[in-house]
Design an enzyme around this catalytic site. Sequence first.
Site, short mmCIF file in Angstrom:
data_model
loop_
_atom_site.label_atom_id
_atom_site.label_comp_id
_atom_site.label_asym_id
_atom_site.label_seq_id
_atom_site.Cartn_x
_atom_site.Cartn_y
_atom_site.Cartn_z
CB ALA A 14 14.41 8.91 6.19
CG ASN A 85 10.30 4.26 4.71
OD1 ASN A 85 9.72 3.35 5.31
ND2 ASN A 85 10.10 5.54 5.01
CB SER A 142 1.83 -2.80 2.94
OG SER A 142 0.68 -3.07 3.68
CE1 TYR A 156 -0.02 2.01 1.40
CE2 TYR A 156 -0.87 -0.10 2.15
CZ TYR A 156 0.07 0.90 2.23
OH TYR A 156 1.10 0.80 3.14
CB ALA A 158 -2.76 -1.80 -7.11
CE LYS A 160 3.51 0.86 0.61
NZ LYS A 160 4.87 1.44 0.67
#
Length: 245
Positions: A14, A85, A142, A156, A158, A160
């Site tokens: 964050a 996040n 994503s 990436y 894989a 997400k």
Amino acid sequence: MFRLDGRTAIVTGAGQNSGTGIASMFAAQGAHVYVNDLLPERAEDVATRLRSAGGSAEALPFDVTDLDAVQAALTDRPIDILVNNAGIAGAEAMQPKPFAETEPSEWSGAISVNLGGVMHCTHTVLPGMIERGHGRIIGIVSGAGTQGVGIGVAAYSAGKGGAAGFLRSVALEVAAVGVTVNSVALGLMDNTGGSGVTDRLARSIPTKRLGTPDDVGALCTYLASDEASWMTAQTIPLAGGSITS
Ligand SMILES: NC(=O)c1ccc[n+]([C@@H]2O[C@H](COP(=O)([O-])OP(=O)(O)OC[C@H]3O[C@@H](n4cnc5c(N)ncnc54)[C@H](O)[C@@H]3O)[C@@H](O)[C@H]2O)c1
């Protein structure tokens, strides 16, 4: 509506951009917010800004890939809302070449942060949520995990896509005990604060603009709220029309 008074939330990663947008909106809606980031100074800076704006916030820096650090930070802190996040993209997680030409050593970051970190944090807070009969877990994933997006994004995708599938399965395990688990599949975000350098990218989006931290914060606030108690096991596209489910 969508107030979070009395709830304790942690938002990983964050320290800037989308994560800051989520943490800010949670604090504005009355939650006590732990601001996590790998970089302590980023977490401290955001927590200070949230307190200056009248919110309740504390920095809680740790590396989501380090299970011992995750457990040390979260085991004894009752968490009502977890937003996974923290993620890496860019050169750390994507290679400017086809998957067939990559080395396995080049995939590790994309998997350890984008999937492993989500599993570490979820595993650590879930028992307390089950015991208390309430919880909200959100993954920031994503469009790359739900549809192909081109060269260099396979690892990436894989990470997400794995996180989204993992969270959907966990959602079904805990659906009957008051814990909801959802993912938000982001499209292209404007991480420039609207400086305009992204105009060319924005033209490719049906809404003709990229996403903002407030866009993500608003959807996460709904998902974190009591009003969202029947919304679970979903991967929700938030992408100005550029991702269709
Ligand atoms: N920016 C986009 O266009 C876009 C698109 C789709 C999905 N996403 C996803 O949305 C999320 C937020 O994206 P963003 O653009 O705001 O990211 P960002 O890179 O701007 O910020 C991510 C933050 O996470 C922190 N972080 C990185 N590794 C960490 C770790 N191991 N432990 C704890 N913190 C860590 C970083 O220090 C950074 O402050 C990410 O999961 C990203 O993959 C972003």
